[in-house]
Design a protein around this motif. Sequence first.
Motif, PDB file in Angstrom:
ATOM      1  N   GLY A  22       0.809  -1.259  -0.049  1.00  0.00           N
ATOM      2  CA  GLY A  22       0.059  -0.105   0.085  1.00  0.00           C
ATOM      3  C   GLY A  22       0.877   1.163   0.043  1.00  0.00           C
ATOM      4  N   LEU A  23       2.084   0.958  -0.377  1.00  0.00           N
ATOM      5  CA  LEU A  23       2.916   2.405  -0.217  1.00  0.00           C
ATOM      6  C   LEU A  23       2.637   3.240  -1.790  1.00  0.00           C
ATOM      7  CD1 LEU A  23       6.223   0.350   0.450  1.00  0.00           C
ATOM      8  CD2 LEU A  23       4.788   1.640   2.054  1.00  0.00           C
ATOM      9  N   LYS A  24       2.305   2.670  -2.832  1.00  0.00           N
ATOM     10  CA  LYS A  24       2.216   3.050  -3.810  1.00  0.00           C
ATOM     11  C   LYS A  24       0.526   3.622  -4.283  1.00  0.00           C
ATOM     12  CE  LYS A  24       5.444   0.713  -6.788  1.00  0.00           C
ATOM     13  NZ  LYS A  24       5.547  -0.267  -7.955  1.00  0.00           N
ATOM     14  N   ALA A  25       0.348   4.866  -4.604  1.00  0.00           N
ATOM     15  CA  ALA A  25      -0.907   5.141  -4.699  1.00  0.00           C
ATOM     16  C   ALA A  25      -1.837   4.262  -5.624  1.00  0.00           C
ATOM     17  CB  ALA A  25      -0.902   6.505  -5.207  1.00  0.00           C
ATOM     18  N   SER A  26      -0.850   3.702  -6.656  1.00  0.00           N
ATOM     19  CA  SER A  26      -1.529   2.960  -7.698  1.00  0.00           C
ATOM     20  C   SER A  26      -2.055   1.612  -7.323  1.00  0.00           C
ATOM     21  CB  SER A  26      -0.386   2.753  -8.868  1.00  0.00           C
ATOM     22  OG  SER A  26       0.522   1.964  -8.282  1.00  0.00           O
ATOM     23  N   GLY A  27      -1.619   1.180  -5.846  1.00  0.00           N
ATOM     24  CA  GLY A  27      -2.133  -0.013  -5.592  1.00  0.00           C
ATOM     25  C   GLY A  27      -1.297  -1.345  -6.070  1.00  0.00           C
ATOM     26  N   LYS A  28      -0.257  -1.085  -7.044  1.00  0.00           N
ATOM     27  CA  LYS A  28       0.408  -1.980  -7.277  1.00  0.00           C
ATOM     28  C   LYS A  28       1.461  -2.549  -6.431  1.00  0.00           C
ATOM     29  CE  LYS A  28       0.148  -0.555 -12.213  1.00  0.00           C
ATOM     30  NZ  LYS A  28       0.965   0.261 -13.414  1.00  0.00           N
ATOM     31  N   PRO A  29       2.193  -3.883  -6.514  1.00  0.00           N
ATOM     32  CA  PRO A  29       2.875  -4.411  -5.874  1.00  0.00           C
ATOM     33  C   PRO A  29       4.201  -3.469  -5.592  1.00  0.00           C
ATOM     34  CG  PRO A  29       2.329  -5.934  -7.336  1.00  0.00           C
ATOM     35  CD  PRO A  29       1.829  -4.680  -7.771  1.00  0.00           C
ATOM     36  N   ASP A  30       4.496  -3.426  -4.188  1.00  0.00           N
ATOM     37  CA  ASP A  30       5.710  -2.404  -3.765  1.00  0.00           C
ATOM     38  C   ASP A  30       6.602  -2.854  -2.625  1.00  0.00           C
ATOM     39  OD1 ASP A  30       3.670  -2.393  -1.693  1.00  0.00           O
ATOM     40  OD2 ASP A  30       2.905  -0.713  -2.463  1.00  0.00           O
ATOM     41  N   LEU A  31       6.383  -4.290  -2.104  1.00  0.00           N
ATOM     42  CA  LEU A  31       7.486  -4.644  -1.333  1.00  0.00           C
ATOM     43  C   LEU A  31       7.804  -5.968  -1.777  1.00  0.00           C
ATOM     44  CD1 LEU A  31       7.411  -3.827   2.404  1.00  0.00           C
ATOM     45  CD2 LEU A  31       7.791  -6.271   1.749  1.00  0.00           C
ATOM     46  N   ALA A  32       9.141  -6.168  -1.692  1.00  0.00           N
ATOM     47  CA  ALA A  32       9.741  -7.616  -1.940  1.00  0.00           C
ATOM     48  C   ALA A  32      10.656  -8.044  -1.040  1.00  0.00           C
ATOM     49  CB  ALA A  32      10.589  -7.370  -3.289  1.00  0.00           C
ATOM     50  N   LEU A  33      10.615  -9.589  -0.990  1.00  0.00           N
ATOM     51  CA  LEU A  33      11.475 -10.165   0.097  1.00  0.00           C
ATOM     52  C   LEU A  33      12.320 -11.259  -0.642  1.00  0.00           C
ATOM     53  CD1 LEU A  33      12.056 -10.051   3.292  1.00  0.00           C
ATOM     54  CD2 LEU A  33      10.298 -11.638   3.494  1.00  0.00           C
ATOM     55  N   VAL A  34      13.606 -11.260  -0.284  1.00  0.00           N
ATOM     56  CA  VAL A  34      14.269 -12.431  -0.947  1.00  0.00           C
ATOM     57  C   VAL A  34      15.203 -13.002   0.161  1.00  0.00           C
ATOM     58  CG1 VAL A  34      16.365 -12.916  -2.415  1.00  0.00           C
ATOM     59  CG2 VAL A  34      14.654 -10.999  -3.113  1.00  0.00           C
ATOM     60  N   VAL A  35      14.955 -14.355   0.426  1.00  0.00           N
ATOM     61  CA  VAL A  35      15.522 -15.076   1.610  1.00  0.00           C
ATOM     62  C   VAL A  35      16.645 -16.152   0.983  1.00  0.00           C
ATOM     63  CG1 VAL A  35      14.985 -16.339   3.538  1.00  0.00           C
ATOM     64  CG2 VAL A  35      13.411 -14.687   2.943  1.00  0.00           C
ATOM     65  N   ASN A  36      17.961 -15.975   1.581  1.00  0.00           N
ATOM     66  CA  ASN A  36      18.722 -17.010   1.387  1.00  0.00           C
ATOM     67  C   ASN A  36      18.664 -18.192   2.632  1.00  0.00           C
ATOM     68  OD1 ASN A  36      20.839 -18.563   1.084  1.00  0.00           O
ATOM     69  ND2 ASN A  36      22.494 -17.166   1.170  1.00  0.00           N
ATOM     70  N   ASP A  37      18.118 -19.333   2.029  1.00  0.00           N
ATOM     71  CA  ASP A  37      18.027 -20.469   3.166  1.00  0.00           C
ATOM     72  C   ASP A  37      19.129 -21.358   3.239  1.00  0.00           C
ATOM     73  OD1 ASP A  37      15.332 -19.935   3.719  1.00  0.00           O
ATOM     74  OD2 ASP A  37      14.499 -20.749   1.859  1.00  0.00           O
ATOM     75  N   GLY A  38      20.186 -20.720   2.529  1.00  0.00           N
ATOM     76  CA  GLY A  38      21.480 -21.610   2.926  1.00  0.00           C
ATOM     77  C   GLY A  38      21.571 -22.965   2.048  1.00  0.00           C
TER      78      GLY A  38
END
Lengths: 392, 392
Positions: A22-38
């Motif tokens: 909800g960071l973008k007024a447009s309602g488009k995706p705006d948060l990403a997470l990348v996780v290294n599981d080793g």
Amino acid sequence: MTASPLGVTAPAGFRAAGITAGLKASGKPDLALVVNDGPLRHAAAVFTSNRVAAAPVHWSRQAVSDGRADAVVLNSGGANACTGALGFQNTHATAEHVAQVLRISSGDVLVCSTGLIGEQLPMDKILPGVDAAAAQLGTGSEFDGGSAAATAIMTTDTVSKQAGFAGTGYAIGGMAKGAGMLAPGLATMLVVLTTDAVVEPAALEAALRGATRVSFDRADSDGCMSTNDTVILLASGASGTVPDPDEFAAGLTAVCTDLALQLIRDAEGASHDITIRTFNAASEADAEEVGRAVARSNLFKTAIFGRDPNWGRVLSAVGTTKAAFEAENLNVSMNGVQVCRAGGVGEDRNLVDLSGREVLVEIDLAAGSAEASIWTNDLTHDYVHENSAYSS
Amino acid sequence: MTASPLGVTAPAGFRAAGITAGLKASGKPDLALVVNDGPLRHAAAVFTSNRVAAAPVHWSRQAVSDGRADAVVLNSGGANACTGALGFQNTHATAEHVAQVLRISSGDVLVCSTGLIGEQLPMDKILPGVDAAAAQLGTGSEFDGGSAAATAIMTTDTVSKQAGFAGTGYAIGGMAKGAGMLAPGLATMLVVLTTDAVVEPAALEAALRGATRVSFDRADSDGCMSTNDTVILLASGASGTVPDPDEFAAGLTAVCTDLALQLIRDAEGASHDITIRTFNAASEADAEEVGRAVARSNLFKTAIFGRDPNWGRVLSAVGTTKAAFEAENLNVSMNGVQVCRAGGVGEDRNLVDLSGREVLVEIDLAAGSAEASIWTNDLTHDYVHENSAYSS
């Protein structure tokens, strides 16, 4: 390259997600997470050399300095730059929250932000966004988390950008967003690269610096350097393969070059993608300096927009550099036509066809055997429009 | 300043003319002659530092090296740059012809050219043009030869540019053409300054370098440096007055600053004249570097065109410099509103009024007590139009 699996979850050992916080007024995706599981969690990163660096750059530079990173959280919709002590606290709080959710140490969480400068992030949206992203984490095989992440980091990008390289027994993947010619305050480049190869942190850093030097550093869309530029490389070791160093370096460079060219091709407002190849230079540094000087000449860039093979503007820009050359020995070709020969008039400039999107300018310094290419765009009405407040 | 007589024939001992030689398709005046009748014929000059220098720059740099010049011949309608050996021969032949007509030595004739790069001058028009100009030479009192000369050196200038200074017992006058934002290949600045004061060549050169350093060198319309830029100072000694060195330096600087600001105000395609004042700098060089970095940021320049007080782009540009500062101490004001305070958000940016043509950006580095101002323009649709082939 296109046959290789693409994106940050292409290598084994990684999960990713991209959601709408909800960071973008447009309602488009705006948060990403990348996780290294080793099993390994080695990391290296390079950051903007802009001395007015954003809060997440200050945080991540410190966090990655031990060569370890377990996760990267990235948001569009706000750069968290020029935001003072509160801005840094917000970056810290974001890392802490990611660490809590993933049960890791906050010192192993890198943070990237992109968007408007000078505004605080809405933490009441960021923190629930982290929860939502963590709940959706997927690998490349079960769910395309990599593509979702690549989409969530877009700002004025018109397409998401991913690349991949299939090494001997291991893979490299990556995603990127941004380029020069962007809307007000959004001119940031963020890149996350992943590999399941077994590579120690020091070797990772050397390979990353070598690859960025000849890829992202040579994409000079409009000469403006962001407060937030970040390129991160994570290694999981999940393949169990210790790569041949030369192959790994070449593969990483290929992925970075692929992403850099995608950035140039998506530069907003551009009508031409320009490669400036400087050859027969006394050194690679000379060739790069010359290419960059031409790439930053507004007179040259407007000429290309106007499909005008104005080689005088190329020579004028070359003449501002300290590179080794004699003016009377310079040759310049545009799309294969040698319009300038021995510093003077060459072939008929009317033979040059600049109607296509790709433009190749070749500058022969006649001073040695080194070469380098710089990629840039033309300067257009749309660039002015996109970057003036009239666009908002 | 406006009360002082203007132009190169304002000081005693000078005659000038401007005529139509037929170099311009438009039929407008295109050849000027300025003659120093003495008794002294001292001279100094500064030239473009572009290493791809035009033939007249090579000639004049050599000709003025002995501190003497009797006449200057200037043409618009062709830059004589990137024209090889024939181009240099044509400059030489022009100087020889002026010398023959005026019965002086060709080694005391300086030559300036402006116009398209990469085309030979039509000598069948230049040489008769010299004859016509010599026949019309006039002083400031009997015929306004100075104004005629100022008009004949115009290219895409919309107005001719002259300035003057009334010293104690002597005068300084000058004319200029050009600026950054000009039509294809025409981006050249030519300036001729005259004085009837008694000043030795070495002192002339020192005064000229001091004046250009804080005037023309700080007018950075679009960051592009021409192959032909030339600033010439001639001293006739006709007043018999040995000036106070400080007054002479100040007067010369005032004339150069007046002309530099006229160039910025006439920059084609611009909708704002921007002064970037950097203060509380550790050194004047730091202040100049910071101002120039901001002046060359296309993102900043398009924002001003859009009347957008985007201080983040100012900080981004400041951050690319090596000047002494701490990011958290930077303050930025735009037209009197301190939009950035201590590196973060300051007063409400909506209070900034950018509707007028004049824009003042003030950058407080909080690192010392030095300051410098750079003058530039915004980046507009008209700039792109004027400088792309679509304009022709």
